[in-house]
Motif scaffolding. Sequence first.
Motif, short mmCIF file in Angstrom:
data_model
loop_
_atom_site.label_atom_id
_atom_site.label_comp_id
_atom_site.label_asym_id
_atom_site.label_seq_id
_atom_site.Cartn_x
_atom_site.Cartn_y
_atom_site.Cartn_z
N ALA A 31 40.01 38.82 31.72
CA ALA A 31 39.66 39.88 32.68
C ALA A 31 40.23 39.55 34.06
N GLU A 32 40.18 38.26 34.42
CA GLU A 32 40.71 37.87 35.73
C GLU A 32 42.22 38.12 35.79
N GLN A 33 42.90 37.85 34.67
CA GLN A 33 44.35 38.09 34.65
C GLN A 33 44.65 39.57 34.72
N TYR B 193 49.77 29.41 28.24
CA TYR B 193 48.82 28.73 29.12
C TYR B 193 49.59 27.79 30.05
N ARG C 40 44.68 41.04 38.11
CA ARG C 40 45.81 40.82 39.02
C ARG C 40 46.81 41.98 39.00
N GLU D 199 52.41 33.20 40.86
CA GLU D 199 51.43 33.42 39.81
C GLU D 199 51.09 34.90 39.59
N MET E 101 51.66 36.70 35.99
CA MET E 101 50.56 37.17 35.17
C MET E 101 50.73 38.61 34.76
N HIS F 191 41.28 46.10 38.94
CA HIS F 191 39.83 46.00 38.86
C HIS F 191 39.28 46.86 37.72
N VAL G 49 36.54 35.95 30.19
CA VAL G 49 36.52 35.98 31.66
C VAL G 49 37.94 35.77 32.19
N ILE G 50 38.66 34.79 31.60
CA ILE G 50 40.02 34.50 32.07
C ILE G 50 40.94 35.70 31.83
N ALA H 55 39.88 44.96 34.50
CA ALA H 55 38.94 43.86 34.34
C ALA H 55 37.58 44.41 33.91
N HIS H 56 37.19 45.53 34.53
CA HIS H 56 35.91 46.17 34.23
C HIS H 56 35.87 46.62 32.77
#
Lengths: 476, 168
Positions: A155-157, A298, A160, A309, A313, A166, A152-153, A169-170
């Motif tokens: 995909a979130e990165q 991290y 960005r 940020e 990223m 998107h 999840v982390i 992430a998908h």
Amino acid sequence: MKLLTCIWNWIDDRSGISRALGPLLRHPVPPGTGWKYVFGSATLIAFLIQVVTGVALATVYVSSAGSAYKSLEFISHQATLGWLIRGMHYFGASAMVILVGIHMFRVFLTGSYKFPRELNWLSGVVLLGCVLMMGFTGQLLRWDQDGVWSTVIAAEQAGRVPVIGHWLAHLTFGGDTVGGATLSRFFAIHVFVIPALIFGFIGLHLYLVIHNGISEPPKAGHPVDPRTYRAWYKELLNRSGRPFFPDAGWRDVVFGFAVVAAVVVLAAIFHAPELSQPPNPAIVQAQPRPDWYLLWYYAVLALSPHYMENYLMVLLPLAIGLLFLLPVVFNRGERSISRRPWSVGVVVLATMSVVTLWVQGKRATWSPDFDAQPLKAQTIGTASGPVYEGAQLFFRQGCENCHSIGGQGGHRGPDLTTVADRLTTEQMTVRILNGGTNMPAFGPILTSEGINRLLAFLGSRSINTHTSAKRETARN
Amino acid sequence: MNLKPGGGGFAHTRRELLVIVNFGFAGLSALLVGIPVIGFLFAPLFEKTAREWRSVGPIDRFPAGQTVEVSFEDASPQPWAGVSAETGAWLQRSSATEFVAFSLNCSHLGCPVRWRADAKLFMCPCHGGIYYSNGSVAAGPPPRGLTRYPVRIRDGNVEILTSPIPVT
């Protein structure tokens, strides 16, 4: 024996193996290449450990989101020697990361990336990227709760990234949530895609080592001049080159053995990390952390200012591309470190930064401490009254998750052991009611009675109460 | 390029044609294999996932004013997804008929936020993001509040609409 020799001679005659490989194995190397030249081959040996143990694991591991966890539990606790193979794969990965790092620093410090070995460096940078990707995807394949949340982390990165975020992430999820498609994708990447790239680039890397020759140990006052270097190097090999096998190669084999032995011993003693809870995205008791080799990264993201940020990223993973520029910009001149003080400075600075960030990543003071326990009466200094009640409130309201008192509690916010010595009651009130960047405003949450108790407790936190509490604990 | 002395333009053009045939057919073969493979790999980008209302329990199970975690199944779980097809939400009953469902994912990097009932705060274990009980940002790095999932009441049951993991 005679029959075996006969069979070998027939195979060799028809295949031409020793005619093709013999000269490669005995390619001349310059004099003086000692123990510091063993880290490249050691990385290769660590990779071979990964291939062998990885194939072994793949014979039992089930790459389905629903069964991977159970199959890993089986490997770790029931399959004969499964625990050892998993441990070897884990420590082999660590060895590979460490060795590839040392190898790169050695090449950098001896200026071996300069003419004509620019492509050796460039292919090495690709391999470095592959190794880190293997580490990250491998951690996900553990597919326990940490694996799920790390996905999840990630995909979130990826999300960005401007414009295509998107989509990335998908693609990371293989859909719009973690599910059946997620793990299989990472499995294919970890087991087929990146290893294929690694095999290809190791082939290129080794071919280039043979083609350009092993770099001779640098001497101050002998700068690399692309116009004359090749002829000079050829002359050096003709004059004093020695065959790689067996004159120089024995060190690689001996050190390689030490690496293999270290991996097996570490795996046998410490085992691979135990799996955390099952990969159920509905379990919230998770504290996802990267494996040790990415802890420094991290820390970079956690410690950077929020406004930077988004840029970090996206740009940090691309920063590895800066390494590509090195041999393009500096491909000639002195190779000896005594004439390249900046390169020593860069290595020292990089090492110090990574180690410092690593320590910060390990401590992760930015994470609230969810294991904090209510303060003991000894620490509070009393077992009843407003001060005691304030201490209970301090725990229940989650203050202790971020603030420590007498060594207990989180480190997200300032230590409040002696807060009364530096803040007045008014200052504390303002802070509690209004919060701050990293602290919620408790004005709307607490009753005025609650605030008074909290202030009574915090107002009693001085160096005097702390020393008497310590004395009390020591006496007991 | 003319390797055949006196051969005229024919050898020249014939060899050039063969070069084109070489690269052309190799390229066509790659496309023939590559297009379906790329289509297969990137298909998730173009597939619309159906969204489903999932019941998380009868209304009476949720006392007013409380926030509890509920779990339910994804919209279209693959048969092999096992527990990975589960997903969760923080369900808050604000009044007799009003429910709010918050995503478990911190809006910062998606870590699972935990509800601290006494403190009436959601806390994130990763970088210390904190949210008030209404999901708005209280402290830390989250750029926005917790995502809300659609909730409805049907036949005495609370239902949540399955939704994508919110990507900031």
